[in-house]
Design a protein around this motif. Structure first.
Motif, PDB file in Angstrom:
ATOM      1  N   LEU A  13      11.412   9.967 -15.014  1.00 21.72           N
ATOM      2  CA  LEU A  13      11.098   9.708 -13.605  1.00 21.72           C
ATOM      3  C   LEU A  13       9.665   9.221 -13.434  1.00 21.72           C
ATOM      4  CD1 LEU A  13      12.849  12.663 -11.746  1.00 21.72           C
ATOM      5  CD2 LEU A  13      13.466  10.243 -11.683  1.00 21.72           C
ATOM      6  N   SER A  14       8.733   9.795 -14.184  1.00 19.46           N
ATOM      7  CA  SER A  14       7.353   9.322 -14.092  1.00 19.46           C
ATOM      8  C   SER A  14       7.238   7.894 -14.595  1.00 19.46           C
ATOM      9  CB  SER A  14       6.399  10.253 -14.841  1.00 19.46           C
ATOM     10  OG  SER A  14       6.594  10.185 -16.230  1.00 19.46           O
ATOM     11  N   TRP A  15       7.974   7.573 -15.662  1.00 17.59           N
ATOM     12  CA  TRP A  15       7.934   6.197 -16.184  1.00 17.59           C
ATOM     13  C   TRP A  15       8.604   5.231 -15.208  1.00 17.59           C
ATOM     14  CZ3 TRP A  15       4.755   4.914 -19.883  1.00 17.59           C
ATOM     15  CH2 TRP A  15       4.785   3.599 -20.327  1.00 17.59           C
ATOM     16  N   LEU A  73       0.814  -1.207   0.000  1.00 17.94           N
ATOM     17  CA  LEU A  73       0.000   0.000   0.000  1.00 17.94           C
ATOM     18  C   LEU A  73       0.852   1.264   0.000  1.00 17.94           C
ATOM     19  CD1 LEU A  73      -2.812   1.184   0.033  1.00 17.94           C
ATOM     20  CD2 LEU A  73      -2.771   1.068   2.526  1.00 17.94           C
ATOM     21  N   PHE A  74       1.900   1.293   0.815  1.00 21.96           N
ATOM     22  CA  PHE A  74       2.782   2.459   0.844  1.00 21.96           C
ATOM     23  C   PHE A  74       3.398   2.712  -0.521  1.00 21.96           C
ATOM     24  CE2 PHE A  74       7.123   4.040   1.030  1.00 21.96           C
ATOM     25  CZ  PHE A  74       6.909   5.285   1.574  1.00 21.96           C
ATOM     26  N   TRP A  75       3.947   1.666  -1.154  1.00 19.56           N
ATOM     27  CA  TRP A  75       4.604   1.825  -2.452  1.00 19.56           C
ATOM     28  C   TRP A  75       3.625   2.236  -3.537  1.00 19.56           C
ATOM     29  CZ3 TRP A  75       9.502   2.535  -3.117  1.00 19.56           C
ATOM     30  CH2 TRP A  75      10.388   2.072  -2.146  1.00 19.56           C
ATOM     31  N   ILE A  76       2.434   1.675  -3.509  1.00 23.38           N
ATOM     32  CA  ILE A  76       1.436   2.021  -4.518  1.00 23.38           C
ATOM     33  C   ILE A  76       1.077   3.501  -4.414  1.00 23.38           C
ATOM     34  CG2 ILE A  76      -0.963   1.663  -5.234  1.00 23.38           C
ATOM     35  CD1 ILE A  76      -0.573  -1.302  -4.423  1.00 23.38           C
ATOM     36  N   LEU A  77       0.747   3.952  -3.222  1.00 22.58           N
ATOM     37  CA  LEU A  77       0.364   5.355  -3.050  1.00 22.58           C
ATOM     38  C   LEU A  77       1.535   6.300  -3.326  1.00 22.58           C
ATOM     39  CD1 LEU A  77      -1.920   5.105   0.095  1.00 22.58           C
ATOM     40  CD2 LEU A  77      -2.603   5.369  -2.292  1.00 22.58           C
ATOM     41  N   ALA A  78       2.712   5.973  -2.831  1.00 25.79           N
ATOM     42  CA  ALA A  78       3.878   6.847  -3.036  1.00 25.79           C
ATOM     43  C   ALA A  78       4.225   6.963  -4.517  1.00 25.79           C
ATOM     44  CB  ALA A  78       5.071   6.324  -2.244  1.00 25.79           C
ATOM     45  N   MET A  79       4.234   5.869  -5.237  1.00 27.48           N
ATOM     46  CA  MET A  79       4.605   5.911  -6.644  1.00 27.48           C
ATOM     47  C   MET A  79       3.525   6.560  -7.508  1.00 27.48           C
ATOM     48  SD  MET A  79       7.668   4.943  -7.012  1.00 27.48           S
ATOM     49  CE  MET A  79       8.051   5.681  -5.435  1.00 27.48           C
ATOM     50  N   ILE A  80       2.260   6.433  -7.136  1.00 29.32           N
ATOM     51  CA  ILE A  80       1.209   7.137  -7.872  1.00 29.32           C
ATOM     52  C   ILE A  80       1.377   8.642  -7.692  1.00 29.32           C
ATOM     53  CG2 ILE A  80      -1.282   7.613  -7.935  1.00 29.32           C
ATOM     54  CD1 ILE A  80      -1.727   4.614  -7.526  1.00 29.32           C
ATOM     55  N   ILE A  81       1.713   9.077  -6.482  1.00 22.45           N
ATOM     56  CA  ILE A  81       1.953  10.495  -6.228  1.00 22.45           C
ATOM     57  C   ILE A  81       3.162  10.982  -7.031  1.00 22.45           C
ATOM     58  CG2 ILE A  81       2.675  12.154  -4.465  1.00 22.45           C
ATOM     59  CD1 ILE A  81       0.910  10.487  -2.503  1.00 22.45           C
ATOM     60  N   VAL A  82       4.258  10.217  -7.001  1.00 23.28           N
ATOM     61  CA  VAL A  82       5.454  10.586  -7.774  1.00 23.28           C
ATOM     62  C   VAL A  82       5.125  10.625  -9.259  1.00 23.28           C
ATOM     63  CG1 VAL A  82       7.763   9.806  -8.458  1.00 23.28           C
ATOM     64  CG2 VAL A  82       7.094   9.772  -6.052  1.00 23.28           C
ATOM     65  N   PHE A  83       4.385   9.641  -9.733  1.00 21.45           N
ATOM     66  CA  PHE A  83       3.987   9.603 -11.143  1.00 21.45           C
ATOM     67  C   PHE A  83       3.226  10.868 -11.532  1.00 21.45           C
ATOM     68  CE2 PHE A  83       0.437   8.868 -14.017  1.00 21.45           C
ATOM     69  CZ  PHE A  83       1.116   8.570 -15.182  1.00 21.45           C
ATOM     70  N   MET A  84       2.208  11.206 -10.744  1.00 19.51           N
ATOM     71  CA  MET A  84       1.380  12.364 -11.089  1.00 19.51           C
ATOM     72  C   MET A  84       2.183  13.662 -11.093  1.00 19.51           C
ATOM     73  SD  MET A  84      -2.141  11.726  -9.095  1.00 19.51           S
ATOM     74  CE  MET A  84      -3.012  10.202  -9.178  1.00 19.51           C
ATOM     75  N   ILE A  85       3.002  13.862 -10.069  1.00 15.21           N
ATOM     76  CA  ILE A  85       3.772  15.109  -9.972  1.00 15.21           C
ATOM     77  C   ILE A  85       4.795  15.215 -11.099  1.00 15.21           C
ATOM     78  CG2 ILE A  85       5.483  16.330  -8.570  1.00 15.21           C
ATOM     79  CD1 ILE A  85       3.907  15.320  -6.104  1.00 15.21           C
ATOM     80  N   ILE A 127       8.405   0.900 -11.007  1.00 17.59           N
ATOM     81  CA  ILE A 127       8.506   0.509  -9.597  1.00 17.59           C
ATOM     82  C   ILE A 127       7.160   0.010  -9.092  1.00 17.59           C
ATOM     83  CG2 ILE A 127       8.895   1.398  -7.254  1.00 17.59           C
ATOM     84  CD1 ILE A 127      11.027   3.263  -8.514  1.00 17.59           C
ATOM     85  N   LEU A 128       6.081   0.646  -9.530  1.00 15.33           N
ATOM     86  CA  LEU A 128       4.742   0.158  -9.170  1.00 15.33           C
ATOM     87  C   LEU A 128       4.547  -1.275  -9.648  1.00 15.33           C
ATOM     88  CD1 LEU A 128       2.468   3.216  -9.964  1.00 15.33           C
ATOM     89  CD2 LEU A 128       2.605   2.043  -7.794  1.00 15.33           C
ATOM     90  N   LYS A 129       4.935  -1.535 -10.879  1.00 21.18           N
ATOM     91  CA  LYS A 129       4.792  -2.888 -11.426  1.00 21.18           C
ATOM     92  C   LYS A 129       5.624  -3.875 -10.623  1.00 21.18           C
ATOM     93  CE  LYS A 129       3.473  -5.990 -14.348  1.00 21.18           C
ATOM     94  NZ  LYS A 129       2.118  -6.500 -14.253  1.00 21.18           N
ATOM     95  N   TYR A 130       6.843  -3.502 -10.272  1.00 26.41           N
ATOM     96  CA  TYR A 130       7.714  -4.389  -9.508  1.00 26.41           C
ATOM     97  C   TYR A 130       7.124  -4.683  -8.130  1.00 26.41           C
ATOM     98  CZ  TYR A 130      11.805  -6.279  -7.193  1.00 26.41           C
ATOM     99  OH  TYR A 130      12.646  -7.093  -6.507  1.00 26.41           O
TER     100      TYR A 130
END
Length: 133
Positions: free
Chosen positions: A107-109, A75-87, A114-117
């Motif tokens: 960086l967004s890609w 959950l932490f990684w999913i939320l953190a990487m979605i935030i990084v992706f969007m920004i 990382i989300l996939k991993y």
């Protein structure tokens, strides 16, 4: 572990080439939006990236529905990487600078990779558990 890394890298490269093949040909002006209209930008940048994220989120929902993931850890990684992706994705469009645009886009890609991993399980799992009723 190595198989999971290789799978995620191949998944990421394949999805990138499939969605952004026309972006690779525009190396000099890929992130310079001076004087451009919204529709071409939406077609070349926004729509492919949003579709890639939607496909990824569909994959996560499938994994969650099959209960293959450790939800607390992921959950932490999913939320953190979605935030990084969007920004980073929105910033890549707003900076209006080709070099910085590419850096932020990559960086967004990478956040998508990382989300996939983080949401890919190791080992063989069966999609439907067999239970005796």
């Amino acid at each position: 572990m190595m198989g999971k890394c290789l799978y995620c890298i191949l998944w990421s490269v394949g999805l990138f080439v499939a969605t952004f093949y026309c972006l690779l040909a525009q190396d000099e002006e890929a992130f310079d939006f001076t004087g451009k209209e919204l529709l071409p930008i939406a077609q070349s940048h926004i729509m492919p990236m949003i579709m890639a994220m939607a496909l990824y989120l569909w994959d996560v929902l499938y994994s969650l529905s099959m209960q293959k993931m450790n939800r607390d850890r992921s959950l932490f990684w999913i939320l953190a990487m979605i935030i990084v992706f969007m920004i980073t994705f929105v910033s890549s469009i707003l900076v209006n600078c080709n070099v910085l645009g590419w850096v932020l886009f990559i960086l967004s890609w990478l956040s998508l990779t990382i989300l996939k991993y983080q949401t890919t399980e190791n080992g063989q799992t069966f999609p439907y558990p067999i239970s005796e009723d």
